[in-house]
Design a protein around this motif. Sequence first.
Motif, short mmCIF file in Angstrom:
data_model
loop_
_atom_site.label_atom_id
_atom_site.label_comp_id
_atom_site.label_asym_id
_atom_site.label_seq_id
_atom_site.Cartn_x
_atom_site.Cartn_y
_atom_site.Cartn_z
N GLY A 199 0.83 -1.19 0.00
CA GLY A 199 0.00 0.00 0.00
C GLY A 199 0.87 1.24 0.00
N THR A 200 0.32 2.34 -0.46
CA THR A 200 1.08 3.59 -0.50
C THR A 200 0.55 4.55 0.55
N THR A 201 1.44 5.29 1.16
CA THR A 201 1.07 6.25 2.18
C THR A 201 2.05 7.41 2.17
N ALA A 202 1.56 8.59 2.55
CA ALA A 202 2.44 9.76 2.66
C ALA A 202 3.15 9.78 3.99
N HIS A 203 2.70 8.95 4.94
CA HIS A 203 3.33 8.90 6.25
C HIS A 203 4.60 8.06 6.17
N LYS A 204 5.48 8.26 7.11
CA LYS A 204 6.79 7.60 7.06
C LYS A 204 6.65 6.12 7.42
N GLU A 205 6.66 5.30 6.38
CA GLU A 205 6.63 3.84 6.55
C GLU A 205 7.88 3.28 5.89
N TYR A 206 7.76 2.11 5.25
CA TYR A 206 8.93 1.53 4.59
C TYR A 206 9.31 2.37 3.37
N PRO A 207 10.55 2.88 3.29
CA PRO A 207 10.97 3.59 2.07
C PRO A 207 10.92 2.64 0.88
N ILE A 208 10.55 3.14 -0.27
CA ILE A 208 10.40 2.25 -1.42
C ILE A 208 11.71 1.56 -1.78
N TYR A 209 12.86 2.22 -1.51
CA TYR A 209 14.12 1.59 -1.88
C TYR A 209 14.54 0.50 -0.90
N ASN A 210 13.81 0.34 0.21
CA ASN A 210 14.05 -0.76 1.13
C ASN A 210 12.99 -1.86 1.00
N SER A 211 12.15 -1.75 -0.01
CA SER A 211 11.10 -2.73 -0.24
C SER A 211 11.49 -3.64 -1.39
N ASP A 212 11.19 -4.93 -1.25
CA ASP A 212 11.53 -5.90 -2.29
C ASP A 212 10.38 -6.01 -3.29
N PHE A 213 10.58 -5.41 -4.44
CA PHE A 213 9.55 -5.41 -5.47
C PHE A 213 9.82 -6.45 -6.57
N THR A 214 10.75 -7.36 -6.31
CA THR A 214 11.11 -8.32 -7.35
C THR A 214 10.15 -9.51 -7.41
N LYS A 215 9.33 -9.67 -6.39
CA LYS A 215 8.41 -10.81 -6.33
C LYS A 215 7.04 -10.40 -6.87
N PRO A 216 6.13 -11.36 -7.10
CA PRO A 216 4.77 -11.03 -7.55
C PRO A 216 4.11 -10.07 -6.57
N LEU A 217 3.44 -9.03 -7.11
CA LEU A 217 2.92 -8.01 -6.19
C LEU A 217 1.71 -7.27 -6.75
N MET A 218 1.04 -6.61 -5.82
CA MET A 218 0.01 -5.62 -6.15
C MET A 218 0.38 -4.33 -5.44
N LEU A 219 0.35 -3.22 -6.17
CA LEU A 219 0.61 -1.90 -5.61
C LEU A 219 -0.72 -1.17 -5.50
N MET A 220 -1.11 -0.80 -4.27
CA MET A 220 -2.38 -0.12 -4.05
C MET A 220 -2.16 1.39 -3.89
N LEU A 221 -2.83 2.16 -4.73
CA LEU A 221 -2.74 3.62 -4.70
C LEU A 221 -4.02 4.19 -4.12
N GLY A 222 -3.88 5.22 -3.28
CA GLY A 222 -5.04 5.80 -2.62
C GLY A 222 -5.67 6.94 -3.39
N ASN A 223 -6.89 7.26 -3.00
CA ASN A 223 -7.61 8.40 -3.54
C ASN A 223 -6.81 9.69 -3.33
N GLU A 224 -6.96 10.64 -4.28
CA GLU A 224 -6.18 11.87 -4.28
C GLU A 224 -6.33 12.68 -2.99
#
Length: 276
Positions: A199-224
Motif C-alpha cells: 500500500g502507499t502512504t504519505a506517512h513515514k513507513e517503509y521507504p520504497i528503496y528498502n522494499s523488495d519489489f522483485t516478487k509477484p505483487l500488487m501496488l495499491m494507490l489511494g484516492n487523491e
Amino acid sequence: MKEIYIVAKDSTYQKFEVLKSNRNKRYKYNEFLVEGVRSLKEAAANNWNIKSLIYDKNNLSDWAKEMIRDVKTKENFCLTGELMKDLSGKEDTSELMAIIEMREDKLENVELSKNPFIVLFDRPSNKGNLGTIIRSCDALGADMLIITGHAVDLYDPDVVVSAMGSFFNLPVVRIEDNKDLYDFVDGLRKKYSDFTIYGTTAHKEYPIYNSDFTKPLMLMLGNETMGLNKAFKEYCDKLCTIPMDEGSYASSFNVACAASIMMYEITRQRKLGLEI
C-alpha cells in the motif's frame, strides 16, 4: 459497410454528443466516443470493437482513408465539416472519430505475466490523474490496473485523451464489490506463495528503496484526497512511502507522480534482479 450522411443535429448526432458528455448514456449504450490518431490506431491494433467511424468525407488524409478501408464496421457516419467541428473536442478538428464498444470488467479475463505486477487505484476522483496512471502503468510494464469504488468514469473522453493511446493497450478492470477483489487476491496467493500487497502512504513507513519489489505483487494507490481507505490499508502486507527531502515543504506527491515513481522503482528492481 454502409455510409449514413448526417447534415443536421438530428437524433443520431445527438447520440454522438451524449456519448461524449453523459456518463449514464455511455453505459446505457455500452459505447464511448473516441478521437485522436494515437487512440484510434491503438484501439484498432488491440482489437477493440470499433462499431462505427465518423468523418467528413471531403477532409480525409491517407491515414484516415486507410482506417476507413481496413476497420470492419457495420455502418459509418459522414458529417458536414461544421458538424465535425462542433463534435470534436480538439482545437484542430479531428478528421476521424469512432464509436467503440466498452469491454467487460472481468479480472479473470486478464492474462498475467509469470511475475505479476498489478496496480490498484482506489476511488480515483480526477480524470487527468487516472489517464496519467494508465499511461504510466503501460509504460512501466504493469500487467493491469484495477479501479475500485465510486470513481471518475473510465470511459470519459478526458481520461482516454490523457492516457495517450495507452488506454487501449493496458487492461483496466473496474471493481464494484471488494469481495471480487479479495477472491482474486486469494487465488493469486495460492498460486504465488510470495505474493505481496504494497500500500502507499504519505506517512513515514517503509521507504520504497528498502522494499523488495522483485516478487509477484500488487501496488495499491489511494484516492487523491483521502488516500487509501482503511480496509485496504489493513489488507496490505506492507505500507511504503517515497522519502521526502528533510528540508522540503512538500509532504507528499500528486498521486500520479507518486505512482510513476513507485512503478519505476518496481521496474528498476526487476530489471536488475535486486533483492532487498
